[in-house]
Design a protein around this motif. Structure first.
Motif, PDB file in Angstrom:
ATOM      1  N   PRO A  74       0.797  -1.225   0.000  1.00 22.72           N
ATOM      2  CA  PRO A  74       0.000   0.000   0.000  1.00 22.72           C
ATOM      3  C   PRO A  74       0.837   1.286   0.000  1.00 22.72           C
ATOM      4  O   PRO A  74       0.404   2.305  -0.536  1.00 22.72           O
ATOM      5  CB  PRO A  74      -0.826  -0.113   1.295  1.00 22.72           C
ATOM      6  N   LEU A  75       2.039   1.226   0.597  1.00 26.32           N
ATOM      7  CA  LEU A  75       2.882   2.417   0.662  1.00 26.32           C
ATOM      8  C   LEU A  75       3.905   2.487  -0.471  1.00 26.32           C
ATOM      9  O   LEU A  75       4.684   3.439  -0.541  1.00 26.32           O
ATOM     10  CB  LEU A  75       3.615   2.465   2.012  1.00 26.32           C
ATOM     11  N   GLY A  76       3.917   1.503  -1.350  1.00 31.53           N
ATOM     12  CA  GLY A  76       4.884   1.495  -2.430  1.00 31.53           C
ATOM     13  C   GLY A  76       6.297   1.197  -1.977  1.00 31.53           C
ATOM     14  O   GLY A  76       7.270   1.619  -2.615  1.00 31.53           O
ATOM     15  N   MET A  77       6.435   0.436  -0.887  1.00 30.01           N
ATOM     16  CA  MET A  77       7.748   0.081  -0.341  1.00 30.01           C
ATOM     17  C   MET A  77       8.199  -1.240  -0.984  1.00 30.01           C
ATOM     18  O   MET A  77       8.088  -2.312  -0.404  1.00 30.01           O
ATOM     19  CB  MET A  77       7.667  -0.032   1.184  1.00 30.01           C
ATOM     20  N   HIS A  78       8.744  -1.141  -2.179  1.00 29.83           N
ATOM     21  CA  HIS A  78       9.092  -2.338  -2.949  1.00 29.83           C
ATOM     22  C   HIS A  78      10.516  -2.817  -2.688  1.00 29.83           C
ATOM     23  O   HIS A  78      10.949  -3.821  -3.277  1.00 29.83           O
ATOM     24  CB  HIS A  78       8.887  -2.060  -4.441  1.00 29.83           C
TER      25      HIS A  78
END
Length: 385
Positions: free
Chosen positions: A212-216
């Protein structure tokens, strides 16, 4: 809207470049973010802006957020006994004194709650003094190989259930609620999250926090395709010399752990952790409610407990420390965050609207680390007046 002065930013860059050149921290990434999307991201030495760092105890706030997601969904409540899901931790005993022999105990006066595990008042954990590591209970924990009583390492072989079974054989150091004790609470929260959800921490964090936070680029186990971005870790000696602590090419973080370390096991980047920090500075958007973040970042300790744990300059909330007085240039009251033992640090300053992140791989106590001291001094004086 907070902006940063050119002179302040240059001073920060000069100090970090000097530390990298001297070998004090062979790779450094710094990030300062202010209002209106202003971000200053710099890399020094052998680091790149997207280098992967073992963020150590900066894992603890992520674990707290994961648990609070479950609290918002009423899948657990802060004052529930953890033994509802972790029956291994029912009917524990407590040492008569922290330095007592492990069989010199009394019954626990009440159960450990979810809140106790999050605010580190569950009665178990490290006392951060040199002599405490010689106490019988800590020696017994080390003999059992229980994670959480030494430097960060995800390589211990115990599964979650094995860890719980071994941990439950030890007495508590203090009665639940009586004293702040470091680190072990996050391991208990990690076990709790897995039991409540039926998922591994890697699965739950990925699904509910990272995606959800774009922490890839945040993991418990670094994928093979990204392993080349992980830096070597170093340790600082008493004379200030720096030697290799763990080579990236043979890092324990390249292999899946038997039980993910919810206290100190994550690897991440400055950009990923900025996304996490911004979520909290935005009062939880898009993960948590405003009131949940306010609870997380509110002091949970009594004044006496804060004095014992932090000398009265800070207190502890749910997975984060909160500054309570100006003990240094950067320690603004209300500022919250936490540091990692392998040379990482993050703090949000809501009053200034500023986020600061320092990533190195230099194992040393934060306030003894010259890189840490120079970063936060420079960061505190960089915003425009």
């Amino acid at each position: 809207m907070t902006t940063f002065t050119k002179a302040g930013l240059e001073r920060l860059r000069e100090r970090m470049a000097a530390h990298a050149a001297s070998g004090a921290a062979p790779g450094i990434v710094t990030l300062l973010a202010g209002g209106d999307g202003e971000v200053h991201l710099d890399a020094f030495g052998g680091a790149r802006p997207d280098s992967l760092f073992r963020i150590s105890s900066m894992t603890k706030p992520v674990t707290a957020v994961a648990a609070l997601l479950l609290a918002e969904e009423c899948r657990l409540h802060l004052d529930d006994p953890v033994s509802r899901w972790l029956p291994e931790l029912a009917n524990l005993r407590v040492l008569r004194a922290p330095d007592a022999e492990v069989d010199d105990t009394v019954p626990a006066r009440r159960p450990i709650t979810v809140r106790d595990a999050l605010d580190f008042r569950l009665g178990a954990g490290m006392i951060l003094t040199a002599e405490a590591f010689g106490y019988p209970v800590f020696l017994a924990a080390q003999k059992l190989g229980i994670a959480g009583y030494g430097p960060p390492s995800p390589a211990l072989p115990h599964t979650r259930d094995e860890w719980l079974a071994r941990f439950a054989t030890l007495p508590l150091v203090a009665q639940p609620g009586e004293r702040w004790l470091y680190n072990i609470g996050s391991h208990v929260v990690g076990a709790l999250i897995e039991r409540v959800t039926g998922q591994t921490l890697e699965e739950f964090y990925r699904e509910r926090v990272f995606e959800p936070l774009g922490m890839h680029d945040t993991f418990f186990t670094v994928p093979a395709g990204k392993a080349g971005r992980l830096l070597d870790a170093h340790v600082a000696g008493e004379d200030g010399s720096v030697t290799l602590y763990e080579a990236a090419a043979d890092s324990a973080w390249l292999r899946p752990p038997a039980f993910a370390d919810a206290a100190a096991g994550l690897v991440s980047t400055a950009g990923d952790y900025l996304a996490f920090a911004r979520m909290l500075l935005r009062q939880g958007e898009p993960l948590l409610s405003r009131r949940t973040v306010q609870t997380m970042t509110a002091g949970q300790l009594t004044p006496a407990q804060s004095e014992q744990a932090f000398g009265g300059a800070s207190t502890w909330g749910l997975g984060v420390a909160i500054a309570t007085r100006r003990s240094d240039l950067w320690n603004t009251p209300g500022r919250y965050g936490w540091d990692g033992g392998l040379g990482t640090s993050w703090w949000n300053d809501p009053a200034e609207g500023v986020i600061g992140i320092l990533l190195t791989q230099r194992l040393q106590f934060p306030t003894e680390n010259p890189v840490y001291l120079d970063f936060w001094t420079s960061a505190a004086t960089a915003p425009a007046r």
